[in-house]
Design a protein around this motif. Sequence first.
Motif, mmCIF file in Angstrom:
data_model
loop_
_atom_site.group_PDB
_atom_site.id
_atom_site.type_symbol
_atom_site.label_atom_id
_atom_site.label_comp_id
_atom_site.label_asym_id
_atom_site.label_seq_id
_atom_site.Cartn_x
_atom_site.Cartn_y
_atom_site.Cartn_z
ATOM 1 N N ILE A 99 0.850 -1.195 0.000
ATOM 2 C CA ILE A 99 0.000 0.000 0.000
ATOM 3 C C ILE A 99 0.879 1.237 0.000
ATOM 4 O O ILE A 99 2.058 1.182 0.351
ATOM 5 N N THR A 100 0.290 2.353 -0.382
ATOM 6 C CA THR A 100 0.989 3.638 -0.342
ATOM 7 C C THR A 100 0.174 4.596 0.507
ATOM 8 O O THR A 100 -1.031 4.776 0.273
ATOM 9 N N ARG A 101 0.822 5.167 1.499
ATOM 10 C CA ARG A 101 0.145 6.157 2.343
ATOM 11 C C ARG A 101 0.388 7.547 1.772
ATOM 12 O O ARG A 101 1.516 7.923 1.492
ATOM 13 N N THR A 102 -0.684 8.291 1.607
ATOM 14 C CA THR A 102 -0.560 9.656 1.095
ATOM 15 C C THR A 102 -1.324 10.602 2.010
ATOM 16 O O THR A 102 -2.392 10.251 2.537
ATOM 17 N N LEU A 103 -0.773 11.790 2.199
ATOM 18 C CA LEU A 103 -1.440 12.811 2.994
ATOM 19 C C LEU A 103 -2.342 13.641 2.102
ATOM 20 O O LEU A 103 -1.993 13.943 0.957
ATOM 21 N N ARG A 104 -3.515 13.985 2.632
ATOM 22 C CA ARG A 104 -4.396 14.858 1.876
ATOM 23 C C ARG A 104 -3.781 16.246 1.756
ATOM 24 O O ARG A 104 -3.129 16.734 2.678
ATOM 25 N N GLU A 105 -3.988 16.869 0.619
ATOM 26 C CA GLU A 105 -3.417 18.190 0.373
ATOM 27 C C GLU A 105 -3.941 19.190 1.400
ATOM 28 O O GLU A 105 -5.140 19.248 1.687
ATOM 29 N N GLY A 106 -3.030 19.947 1.956
ATOM 30 C CA GLY A 106 -3.415 20.962 2.928
ATOM 31 C C GLY A 106 -3.540 20.456 4.345
ATOM 32 O O GLY A 106 -3.822 21.224 5.259
ATOM 33 N N VAL A 107 -3.332 19.149 4.536
ATOM 34 C CA VAL A 107 -3.418 18.562 5.875
ATOM 35 C C VAL A 107 -2.011 18.325 6.404
ATOM 36 O O VAL A 107 -1.169 17.739 5.718
ATOM 37 N N GLY A 108 -1.731 18.805 7.601
ATOM 38 C CA GLY A 108 -0.400 18.649 8.175
ATOM 39 C C GLY A 108 -0.068 17.204 8.502
ATOM 40 O O GLY A 108 -0.951 16.335 8.547
ATOM 41 N N LYS A 109 1.192 16.955 8.752
ATOM 42 C CA LYS A 109 1.625 15.610 9.104
ATOM 43 C C LYS A 109 1.006 15.207 10.431
ATOM 44 O O LYS A 109 1.092 15.931 11.414
ATOM 45 N N PRO A 110 0.360 14.031 10.482
ATOM 46 C CA PRO A 110 -0.295 13.623 11.723
ATOM 47 C C PRO A 110 0.714 13.251 12.810
ATOM 48 O O PRO A 110 1.861 12.903 12.523
ATOM 49 N N ILE A 111 0.273 13.327 14.046
ATOM 50 C CA ILE A 111 1.111 12.872 15.163
ATOM 51 C C ILE A 111 1.124 11.347 15.174
ATOM 52 O O ILE A 111 0.077 10.702 15.256
ATOM 53 N N GLU A 112 2.306 10.792 15.057
ATOM 54 C CA GLU A 112 2.512 9.344 15.100
ATOM 55 C C GLU A 112 3.823 9.074 15.826
ATOM 56 O O GLU A 112 4.741 9.894 15.785
ATOM 57 N N ASN A 113 3.917 7.933 16.456
ATOM 58 C CA ASN A 113 5.101 7.595 17.249
ATOM 59 C C ASN A 113 5.530 6.147 16.994
ATOM 60 O O ASN A 113 5.446 5.301 17.894
ATOM 61 N N PRO A 114 5.990 5.847 15.777
ATOM 62 C CA PRO A 114 6.333 4.458 15.460
ATOM 63 C C PRO A 114 7.451 3.877 16.313
ATOM 64 O O PRO A 114 7.407 2.691 16.663
ATOM 65 N N ALA A 115 8.447 4.694 16.675
ATOM 66 C CA ALA A 115 9.546 4.177 17.504
ATOM 67 C C ALA A 115 9.032 3.742 18.874
ATOM 68 O O ALA A 115 9.431 2.695 19.400
ATOM 69 N N LEU A 116 8.144 4.535 19.460
ATOM 70 C CA LEU A 116 7.572 4.167 20.756
ATOM 71 C C LEU A 116 6.709 2.922 20.628
ATOM 72 O O LEU A 116 6.790 2.010 21.468
ATOM 73 N N GLN A 117 5.888 2.856 19.605
ATOM 74 C CA GLN A 117 5.024 1.691 19.429
ATOM 75 C C GLN A 117 5.844 0.405 19.307
ATOM 76 O O GLN A 117 5.539 -0.611 19.937
ATOM 77 N N LEU A 118 6.896 0.442 18.508
ATOM 78 C CA LEU A 118 7.754 -0.745 18.364
ATOM 79 C C LEU A 118 8.387 -1.134 19.692
ATOM 80 O O LEU A 118 8.401 -2.315 20.063
ATOM 81 N N SER A 119 8.912 -0.159 20.399
ATOM 82 C CA SER A 119 9.606 -0.476 21.655
ATOM 83 C C SER A 119 8.638 -1.019 22.701
ATOM 84 O O SER A 119 9.002 -1.894 23.497
ATOM 85 N N ILE A 120 7.402 -0.539 22.709
ATOM 86 C CA ILE A 120 6.391 -1.082 23.623
ATOM 87 C C ILE A 120 6.097 -2.536 23.281
ATOM 88 O O ILE A 120 6.041 -3.409 24.161
ATOM 89 N N MET A 121 5.903 -2.819 21.996
ATOM 90 C CA MET A 121 5.580 -4.189 21.584
ATOM 91 C C MET A 121 6.696 -5.161 21.940
ATOM 92 O O MET A 121 6.446 -6.238 22.501
ATOM 93 N N TYR A 122 7.930 -4.782 21.634
ATOM 94 C CA TYR A 122 9.054 -5.675 21.926
ATOM 95 C C TYR A 122 9.218 -5.875 23.433
ATOM 96 O O TYR A 122 9.495 -6.988 23.896
#
Length: 255
Positions: A99-122
């Motif tokens: 899949i390809t994730r695309t941001l809608r035009e005019g919408v700022g980058k959402p708050i996401e924390n992939p590093a934290l999510q990975l470290s919690i899971m591990y």
Amino acid sequence: MIKKIFQTENIYVIFCNFSRMPYIECDPEDFSDKAFFFFEEEKAKKFCESHKEKKMSLAAVVLPQNALKSFFSALLTDGIDTVCIEDEDIINLPINKIITRTLREGVGKPIENPALQLSIMYFLQAVRVAETDEEKEESRRLEEEMMVNIARSIYLVPFTRLDETDENGNQKINLMNLKNKNDEVFIPLFTDLDEFNKIRPAEKQSAFLPMGFKQIRNTKLNGINGFVINPGSSNIQLTEQNIAAVDRKFGDQAR
């Protein structure tokens, strides 16, 4: 293979019961973080059974075809970059090839924390099965990795506006709070919008307040037992003691 994924009525993904999130492994060759999928339920259940020897509690969860795209997108949000899927052979597919994730035009980058999510899971996968000294040492290392990511992250905190103002004329707000079975009250911290949607209450939240660890550690917890990260999945509680421990070790990296 990608065509088969989206043409199959149901696919099975492996979840870890400790984290209530997808079970993941770090590939020893390319260090990708991968989740596990199966076309056949029996093979998925066999995978879960094979991990009982390691005391890992897993479950095969069915994903209908119409939920696949949003689920793959959520995996990327969680920092998982690869799908390991068993067909006639075991195939590793980068999710960004599916899949390809695309941001809608005019919408700022959402708050996401992939590093934290990975470290919690591990961490949650490791700490519940740690028995040997080596395993306990590894779980402590993973806990410290999680703690530093807690300090570095920015969270979403839902709030509602009140029909009141403070002494300076600013509109008052009410932060969302949750009560657990022990009648303890926590302010939820969501790493991303997907995590909020897992527990979205009936009443619509008017807005989200971005909150970093600096603000968390300076918040007076009057009548509140603490904060809780992603109560709909990993449910990591931050009491005053937990917050102080993160601050002592990694406060200099707080945002």
